[in-house]
Design a protein around this motif. Structure first.
Motif, PDB file in Angstrom:
ATOM      1  N   GLY A   1       0.807  -1.224   0.000  1.00 61.87           N
ATOM      2  CA  GLY A   1       0.000   0.000   0.000  1.00 61.87           C
ATOM      3  C   GLY A   1       0.830   1.258   0.000  1.00 61.87           C
ATOM      4  N   ALA A   2       2.089   1.148   0.385  1.00 58.84           N
ATOM      5  CA  ALA A   2       2.964   2.319   0.358  1.00 58.84           C
ATOM      6  C   ALA A   2       3.481   2.547  -1.056  1.00 58.84           C
ATOM      7  CB  ALA A   2       4.130   2.132   1.319  1.00 58.84           C
ATOM      8  N   GLU A   3       3.482   3.801  -1.474  1.00 60.19           N
ATOM      9  CA  GLU A   3       4.112   4.181  -2.736  1.00 60.19           C
ATOM     10  C   GLU A   3       5.604   4.366  -2.457  1.00 60.19           C
ATOM     11  OE1 GLU A   3       4.401   8.008  -5.800  1.00 60.19           O
ATOM     12  OE2 GLU A   3       3.001   8.043  -4.086  1.00 60.19           O
ATOM     13  N   ILE A   4       6.429   3.582  -3.090  1.00 64.72           N
ATOM     14  CA  ILE A   4       7.865   3.616  -2.806  1.00 64.72           C
ATOM     15  C   ILE A   4       8.592   4.345  -3.931  1.00 64.72           C
ATOM     16  CG2 ILE A   4       9.923   2.240  -2.326  1.00 64.72           C
ATOM     17  CD1 ILE A   4       8.092   0.022  -1.352  1.00 64.72           C
ATOM     18  N   VAL A   5       9.386   5.356  -3.532  1.00 63.90           N
ATOM     19  CA  VAL A   5      10.143   6.132  -4.511  1.00 63.90           C
ATOM     20  C   VAL A   5      11.622   6.088  -4.155  1.00 63.90           C
ATOM     21  CG1 VAL A   5       8.209   7.666  -5.039  1.00 63.90           C
ATOM     22  CG2 VAL A   5       9.817   8.294  -3.239  1.00 63.90           C
ATOM     23  N   ARG A   6      12.453   6.126  -5.184  1.00 63.49           N
ATOM     24  CA  ARG A   6      13.888   6.106  -4.972  1.00 63.49           C
ATOM     25  C   ARG A   6      14.394   7.519  -4.696  1.00 63.49           C
ATOM     26  NH1 ARG A   6      17.574   2.318  -6.458  1.00 63.49           N
ATOM     27  NH2 ARG A   6      16.009   1.311  -7.792  1.00 63.49           N
ATOM     28  N   GLY A   7      15.261   7.659  -3.719  1.00 64.64           N
ATOM     29  CA  GLY A   7      15.831   8.974  -3.453  1.00 64.64           C
ATOM     30  C   GLY A   7      16.668   8.988  -2.200  1.00 64.64           C
ATOM     31  N   ARG A   8      17.502  10.028  -2.085  1.00 63.70           N
ATOM     32  CA  ARG A   8      18.327  10.237  -0.907  1.00 63.70           C
ATOM     33  C   ARG A   8      17.862  11.488  -0.179  1.00 63.70           C
ATOM     34  NH1 ARG A   8      24.052  11.005  -3.053  1.00 63.70           N
ATOM     35  NH2 ARG A   8      22.838  12.060  -4.670  1.00 63.70           N
ATOM     36  N   THR A   9      17.756  11.406   1.120  1.00 64.59           N
ATOM     37  CA  THR A   9      17.302  12.554   1.909  1.00 64.59           C
ATOM     38  C   THR A   9      18.252  13.734   1.776  1.00 64.59           C
ATOM     39  OG1 THR A   9      16.342  10.993   3.481  1.00 64.59           O
ATOM     40  CG2 THR A   9      16.530  13.276   4.203  1.00 64.59           C
ATOM     41  N   THR A  10      19.506  13.484   1.492  1.00 59.60           N
ATOM     42  CA  THR A  10      20.493  14.565   1.388  1.00 59.60           C
ATOM     43  C   THR A  10      20.524  15.216   0.017  1.00 59.60           C
ATOM     44  OG1 THR A  10      22.165  12.887   0.855  1.00 59.60           O
ATOM     45  CG2 THR A  10      22.007  13.604   3.157  1.00 59.60           C
ATOM     46  N   ASP A  11      19.741  14.716  -0.927  1.00 59.15           N
ATOM     47  CA  ASP A  11      19.711  15.262  -2.287  1.00 59.15           C
ATOM     48  C   ASP A  11      18.470  16.134  -2.448  1.00 59.15           C
ATOM     49  OD1 ASP A  11      19.252  15.668  -5.078  1.00 59.15           O
ATOM     50  OD2 ASP A  11      20.548  13.962  -5.524  1.00 59.15           O
ATOM     51  N   PRO A  12      18.642  17.466  -2.569  1.00 60.94           N
ATOM     52  CA  PRO A  12      17.466  18.344  -2.644  1.00 60.94           C
ATOM     53  C   PRO A  12      16.582  18.076  -3.857  1.00 60.94           C
ATOM     54  CG  PRO A  12      19.505  19.590  -2.984  1.00 60.94           C
ATOM     55  CD  PRO A  12      19.899  18.221  -2.524  1.00 60.94           C
ATOM     56  N   GLU A  13      17.161  17.632  -4.959  1.00 57.14           N
ATOM     57  CA  GLU A  13      16.348  17.322  -6.143  1.00 57.14           C
ATOM     58  C   GLU A  13      15.487  16.086  -5.893  1.00 57.14           C
ATOM     59  OE1 GLU A  13      18.675  17.059  -9.670  1.00 57.14           O
ATOM     60  OE2 GLU A  13      19.350  19.148  -9.580  1.00 57.14           O
TER      61      GLU A  13
ATOM     62  N   VAL B   1      14.455  15.034  -2.977  1.00 59.69           N
ATOM     63  CA  VAL B   1      13.455  15.410  -1.978  1.00 59.69           C
ATOM     64  C   VAL B   1      12.361  16.264  -2.609  1.00 59.69           C
ATOM     65  CG1 VAL B   1      13.065  16.722   0.140  1.00 59.69           C
ATOM     66  CG2 VAL B   1      15.035  15.188  -0.037  1.00 59.69           C
ATOM     67  N   ALA B   2      12.744  17.202  -3.455  1.00 58.67           N
ATOM     68  CA  ALA B   2      11.762  18.064  -4.117  1.00 58.67           C
ATOM     69  C   ALA B   2      10.791  17.248  -4.949  1.00 58.67           C
ATOM     70  CB  ALA B   2      12.476  19.098  -4.978  1.00 58.67           C
ATOM     71  N   ALA B   3      11.318  16.290  -5.707  1.00 55.33           N
ATOM     72  CA  ALA B   3      10.459  15.459  -6.548  1.00 55.33           C
ATOM     73  C   ALA B   3       9.517  14.611  -5.703  1.00 55.33           C
ATOM     74  CB  ALA B   3      11.316  14.558  -7.439  1.00 55.33           C
ATOM     75  N   ALA B   4      10.038  14.041  -4.622  1.00 54.26           N
ATOM     76  CA  ALA B   4       9.215  13.184  -3.773  1.00 54.26           C
ATOM     77  C   ALA B   4       8.164  13.970  -3.006  1.00 54.26           C
ATOM     78  CB  ALA B   4      10.108  12.417  -2.798  1.00 54.26           C
TER      79      ALA B   4
ATOM     80  N   VAL C   1      15.778  21.414   3.190  1.00 52.62           N
ATOM     81  CA  VAL C   1      14.649  21.989   3.917  1.00 52.62           C
ATOM     82  C   VAL C   1      13.975  23.087   3.098  1.00 52.62           C
ATOM     83  CG1 VAL C   1      13.939  23.210   6.012  1.00 52.62           C
ATOM     84  CG2 VAL C   1      15.631  21.375   6.155  1.00 52.62           C
ATOM     85  N   GLU C   2      14.759  23.866   2.367  1.00 48.65           N
ATOM     86  CA  GLU C   2      14.165  24.880   1.480  1.00 48.65           C
ATOM     87  C   GLU C   2      13.308  24.225   0.410  1.00 48.65           C
ATOM     88  OE1 GLU C   2      17.512  27.062   0.073  1.00 48.65           O
ATOM     89  OE2 GLU C   2      17.882  28.029   2.019  1.00 48.65           O
ATOM     90  N   ALA C   3      13.746  23.094  -0.108  1.00 47.24           N
ATOM     91  CA  ALA C   3      12.954  22.366  -1.109  1.00 47.24           C
ATOM     92  C   ALA C   3      11.630  21.904  -0.502  1.00 47.24           C
ATOM     93  CB  ALA C   3      13.742  21.170  -1.636  1.00 47.24           C
ATOM     94  N   LEU C   4      11.662  21.463   0.737  1.00 46.35           N
ATOM     95  CA  LEU C   4      10.431  21.048   1.402  1.00 46.35           C
ATOM     96  C   LEU C   4       9.522  22.233   1.665  1.00 46.35           C
ATOM     97  CD1 LEU C   4      11.795  18.501   4.055  1.00 46.35           C
ATOM     98  CD2 LEU C   4      10.519  17.979   1.967  1.00 46.35           C
ATOM     99  N   GLY C   5      10.123  23.345   2.110  1.00 41.78           N
ATOM    100  CA  GLY C   5       9.334  24.523   2.469  1.00 41.78           C
ATOM    101  C   GLY C   5       8.501  25.070   1.327  1.00 41.78           C
ATOM    102  N   GLY C   6       8.958  24.873   0.126  1.00 39.71           N
ATOM    103  CA  GLY C   6       8.205  25.359  -1.025  1.00 39.71           C
ATOM    104  C   GLY C   6       7.150  24.400  -1.526  1.00 39.71           C
ATOM    105  N   ARG C   7       7.037  23.226  -0.877  1.00 39.86           N
ATOM    106  CA  ARG C   7       6.143  22.195  -1.413  1.00 39.86           C
ATOM    107  C   ARG C   7       5.168  21.601  -0.403  1.00 39.86           C
ATOM    108  NH1 ARG C   7      10.756  22.441  -4.074  1.00 39.86           N
ATOM    109  NH2 ARG C   7      10.706  22.188  -6.349  1.00 39.86           N
ATOM    110  N   VAL C   8       5.517  21.591   0.877  1.00 43.85           N
ATOM    111  CA  VAL C   8       4.629  20.986   1.875  1.00 43.85           C
ATOM    112  C   VAL C   8       4.393  21.954   3.022  1.00 43.85           C
ATOM    113  CG1 VAL C   8       5.331  18.616   1.348  1.00 43.85           C
ATOM    114  CG2 VAL C   8       6.572  19.911   3.085  1.00 43.85           C
TER     115      VAL C   8
END
Length: 278
Positions: A44-56, A58-61, A86-93
Motif C-alpha cells: 500500500g505504500a508508494e515507494i520512490v527512490r531517493g536520498r534525503t540529502t539530495d534536494p532534487e 526530496v523536491a520530486a518526492a 529543507v528549502e525544497a520542502l518549504g516550497g512544497r509541503v
C-alpha cells in the motif's frame, strides 16, 4: 483523494514504523528510500527512490504531499546540505515532523536543522529523542558471547522504543494540535547500561554479564563499528550520564494516551536480533 505523507528514511528504525502507522490510519504514504528493491515495506505504500540529502530527490518526492517525516542522516555540527533540502520542502509541503534529539536547543546538527525547518516550513513539530533503544544492538556480538565489555556501566539512559517515536510522529503528521510543539521523547524509566545488559539476558534466557571497560579501550572498538566521530560522541554522552541522569519525560504518555514502552518490552520485540547465529 487524500494527499500522501512523505516519509524519508522509510526503511530506518523509526521510518518503517511511521509508514505502517500511517497506513493503519488510512493515510496514503510515499516512502523514500535509496534502494526500493530492498525496502520490504507494507503493501500500500508508494515507494520512490531517493536520498534525503539530495534536494532534487526530496523536491520530486515532496510534490503533492501533505506533510513530511524528516530524518536527517548527518551527524556533523554544520548540517551541511540540510539548508537546500529543507528549502525544497518549504516550497512544497505545509508540515514537517522532524526527528531531532535532546539538546537540540543547545545547537549541533539537530539544532541547526530545527532552525532551518522553523524558517522554511509553516507547520512543524520536533521530536527530541533521548536515545533509541535500538542503539544497544551494538552489543549483539557481546550478548551472544555472554559478556558485554563497555565503559560507564552506571550511565543511566531513558532509552525509547522506536515504535513510540513512530507513534508520536504519526500523531504529529495527522493532527494539527501538535503543530509548533517540541516534544521530549523518552522511555518510561532511566536505566543503567549494566542493568540493560542484565535485562537482555533475562528476556532472552541466556546469562549475560557486564564487564567494565576503560573509555580508551572502548573507543577503538566503537570507532570500527560506527566511525571515529560518532564513537567520540557516544563516549562523551555515556560519560556525562554517569553523573547526570537522562531525564524521563511524560510527553509520550500525554500524546499517545498510554505508558511509554519499557526497555524490557523493546528487548522482547528484538529477541531474534540477539539470537545465536546458525
Amino acid at each position: 483523494m487524500t494527499a500522501p505523507v512523505l516519509v524519508t528514511g522509510a526503511t530506518g528504525n523509526t521510518g518503517r514504523h511511521v509508514v505502517a502507522g500511517l497506513l493503519a490510519e488510512g493515510i496514503p504514504v510515499r516512502a523514500m528510500t535509496r534502494a526500493p528493491e530492498r525496502a520490504a515495506l507494507p503493501a500500500g505504500a508508494e515507494i520512490v527512490r531517493g536520498r534525503t540529502t539530495d534536494p532534487e530527490d526530496v523536491a520530486a518526492a515532496a510534490e503533492g504531499a501533505s506533510a513530511v517525516y524528516l530524518v536527517w542522516p548527518g551527524t556533523d555540527d554544520e548540517a551541511e546540505g540540510a539548508a537546500e533540502v529543507v528549502e525544497a520542502l518549504g516550497g512544497r509541503v505545509p508540515r514537517v515532523v522532524y526527528l531531532s534529539a535532546q539538546g537540540a536547543e543547545e545547537g549541533g546538527v539537530w539544532g541547526a536543522v530545527e532552525t532551518l525547518v522553523r524558517r522554511n516550513v509553516p507547520e512543524w513539530t520536533f521530536l527530541r529523542v533521548s536515545g533509541l533503544a535500538t542503539n544497544t544492538l551494538l552489543w549483539v556480538e557481546g550478548v551472544r558471547r555472554g559478556v558485554v565489555e563497555e565503559p560507564f556501566g552506571r550511565a543511566r539512559r531513558s532509552l525509547v522504543h522506536e515504535k513510540d517515536v513512530a507513534a508520536m510522529a504519526v500523531r504529529a503528521l495527522v493532527d494539527p494540535d501538535h503543530v509548533g510543539r517540541a516534544y521530549t521523547v523518552t522511555g518510561p524509566e532511566s536505566i543503567g547500561q549494566a542493568e540493560q545488559v542484565r535485562v537482555i539476558g533475562e528476556v532472552i534466557g541466556r546469562e549475560t554479564r557486564w564487564v567494565e571497560q576503560s573509555p580508551e579501550e572502548a573507543r577503538g572498538g566503537l570507532a570500527e563499528r560506527v566511525g571515529e566521530e560518532f564513537a567520540d560522541q557516544i563516549i562523551s554522552h555515556w560519560s556525562a550520564n554517569v553523573d547526570v541522569v537522562e531525564p524521563v519525560s511524560q510527553d509520550v504518555p500525554r500524546v499517545l494516551g498510554r505508558p511509554a514502552l519499557t526497555y524490557r518490552e523493546w528487548v522482547a520485540d528484538h529477541r531474534a536480533d540477539f539470537a545465536l547465529e546458525g
